[in-house]
Design an enzyme around this catalytic site. Structure first.
Site, PDB file in Angstrom:
ATOM      1  N   ASP A  46       1.129  -0.703   0.391  1.00  0.00           N
ATOM      2  CA  ASP A  46      -0.360   0.143   0.088  1.00  0.00           C
ATOM      3  C   ASP A  46       0.833   1.476   0.267  1.00  0.00           C
ATOM      4  O   ASP A  46       1.656   1.466   1.073  1.00  0.00           O
ATOM      5  CB  ASP A  46      -1.512  -0.057   1.740  1.00  0.00           C
ATOM      6  CG  ASP A  46      -1.815   1.569   1.206  1.00  0.00           C
ATOM      7  OD1 ASP A  46      -2.990   0.693   0.423  1.00  0.00           O
ATOM      8  OD2 ASP A  46      -1.774   2.343   2.310  1.00  0.00           O
ATOM      9  N   TYR A  51       3.495   9.931   0.188  1.00  0.00           N
ATOM     10  CA  TYR A  51       4.088   9.427   1.124  1.00  0.00           C
ATOM     11  C   TYR A  51       5.928   9.604   0.799  1.00  0.00           C
ATOM     12  O   TYR A  51       7.030   9.504   1.720  1.00  0.00           O
ATOM     13  CB  TYR A  51       4.762   7.693   1.824  1.00  0.00           C
ATOM     14  CG  TYR A  51       2.824   7.201   1.624  1.00  0.00           C
ATOM     15  CD1 TYR A  51       2.114   8.156   2.633  1.00  0.00           C
ATOM     16  CD2 TYR A  51       2.620   5.858   2.070  1.00  0.00           C
ATOM     17  CE1 TYR A  51       0.614   7.394   2.724  1.00  0.00           C
ATOM     18  CE2 TYR A  51       1.130   5.208   2.017  1.00  0.00           C
ATOM     19  CZ  TYR A  51       0.348   6.657   2.495  1.00  0.00           C
ATOM     20  OH  TYR A  51      -1.078   6.033   2.880  1.00  0.00           O
ATOM     21  N   LYS A  76      -1.720   5.976  -4.794  1.00  0.00           N
ATOM     22  CA  LYS A  76      -2.920   7.041  -4.406  1.00  0.00           C
ATOM     23  C   LYS A  76      -2.782   8.569  -5.211  1.00  0.00           C
ATOM     24  O   LYS A  76      -1.810   9.337  -4.951  1.00  0.00           O
ATOM     25  CB  LYS A  76      -3.281   7.221  -3.032  1.00  0.00           C
ATOM     26  CG  LYS A  76      -3.342   5.985  -1.867  1.00  0.00           C
ATOM     27  CD  LYS A  76      -3.201   6.241  -0.482  1.00  0.00           C
ATOM     28  CE  LYS A  76      -3.610   4.924   0.339  1.00  0.00           C
ATOM     29  NZ  LYS A  76      -1.918   4.204   0.347  1.00  0.00           N
ATOM     30  N   HIS A 109      -6.854   9.731  -2.466  1.00  0.00           N
ATOM     31  CA  HIS A 109      -6.739  10.154  -1.088  1.00  0.00           C
ATOM     32  C   HIS A 109      -7.397  10.312  -0.461  1.00  0.00           C
ATOM     33  O   HIS A 109      -7.740  10.150   1.058  1.00  0.00           O
ATOM     34  CB  HIS A 109      -5.110  10.387  -1.280  1.00  0.00           C
ATOM     35  CG  HIS A 109      -4.555  10.024   0.159  1.00  0.00           C
ATOM     36  ND1 HIS A 109      -3.002   9.428  -0.258  1.00  0.00           N
ATOM     37  CD2 HIS A 109      -4.701   9.466   0.870  1.00  0.00           C
ATOM     38  CE1 HIS A 109      -2.740   9.088   1.007  1.00  0.00           C
ATOM     39  NE2 HIS A 109      -3.548   8.987   1.838  1.00  0.00           N
TER      40      HIS A 109
END
Length: 324
Positions: A46, A51, A76, A109
């Protein structure tokens, strides 16, 4: 030993029930962590553009020797890329970083947009987060539907959608029902009505923060004395107990760690006895750890516009200092 359970998406694709989360994994550590996860047996990763570690994830995948077709990869779409004309470039950047030519699942997201641009957290002059209220998530979703036509994504879904937003999306003029809704879920925050709405519509729930979350310094679910006692009684790790609870209620779970021993122990899901499962079900507190109130938007309809505006202003000075 992991049970290697799976679920089916509404596309017919199979998704492993236990995924490996990469949120908060520093770029310098994520490659090692993903390498360990894949060697341990995880086949579901994931990821997310925000990130800012997808290049490390991609390097680990490339070096692992695990065929790409054996790995289910989620990423995302970030808030600054909600406009349909921006989405393909955002997707291509993620694909390049992950060193793959397709995603198994691409999620929106958050159900809010920021001002478009290269700054992932744009600010207004006063220092609050600069939200783009001229585009809604239905428009963004229609753009994501078009990404399916490129062959670069095999399924699309949403994240952090509550009942009101999901019902609004489903009642809008859309062509594709989301394959998944990734939400915070654990025994303290079970969201049964939202989970049931997703099930009725063939939307798979993915649970993030399945142990709770300690960003705010609050006690996590995994540290609850009763959870610890139940785990000891079964001769199991408390984290594995909570992950197993999530899978047993029909949701994907996304444990995360950069510690080798935790990565391995997190993968040890098991069947929970009925009486223990019932005890965990009885721990509901409606306790949410993951608020983004400081963005200035009441994402979950739980705080009110006045409260989130106040919190956004409280963050303003710190936001401006962080940009310097």
């Amino acid at each position: 030993m992991a049970l290697n359970r799976t679920f089916k998406l509404n596309t017919g694709a199979t998704i492993p029930a236990v995924g490996f989360g990469t949120w908060q994994a520093p770029p310098a550590e994520v490659q090692i962590a993903v390498t360990t996860a894949l060697a341990t047996g995880y086949r579901h990763l994931d990821c997310a553009a925000i990130y800012r570690n997808e290049a490390g994830v991609g390097a680990a995948i490339a070096a692992s020797g695990v065929p790409r077709s054996d790995i289910f990869i989620t990423s995302k779409l970030w808030n600054t890329r909600h406009r349909p004309e921006q989405q393909l470039a955002a997707l291509d950047k993620t694909l390049a970083d992950l060193r793959t030519d397709y995603l198994d699942l691409y999620l929106m997201h958050w159900p809010i947009a920021f001002r478009a641009g290269d700054d992932p957290f744009p600010l207004t002059a006063e220092g609050t987060f600069d939200l783009d209220r001229s585009i809604d998530y239905v428009t963004a979703w229609r753009g994501m539907e078009q990404l399916l036509n490129t062959g670069k994504v095999r399924a699309i879904g949403v994240a952090n959608f509550n009942i009101r937003r999901l019902e609004h999306l489903l009642s809008s003029d859309i062509a594709v029902i989301p394959a998944a809704n990734q939400i915070e879920a654990h025994p303290y925050l079970q969201q049964p009505a939202l989970v049931e709405l997703c099930r009725r519509n063939g939307i798979l729930v993915q649970a993030y923060s399945p142990l709770g979350n300690n960003q705010t310094g609050e006690p996590k679910v995994v540290d609850d004395p009763r959870v610890q006692e139940l785990a000891r009684g079964l001769g199991k790790d408390a984290g594995a107990l909570l992950y197993s609870w999530g899978v047993q209620r029909g949701t994907v779970v996304l444990p995360k760690s950069v510690t080798e021993s935790r990565i391995k122990s997190n993968f040890q899901d098991f069947i929970i006895p009925d009486e223990v499962f019932a005890e965990l079900n009885a721990m509901e507190r409606h306790k949410r750890y993951n608020f983004q109130s400081h963005w200035g938007h009441d994402i979950f309809d739980e705080e009110g516009d006045e409260t989130v505006r106040r919190k956004a202003l409280e963050w303003a000075e710190a936001n401006k200092k962080a940009k310097k």
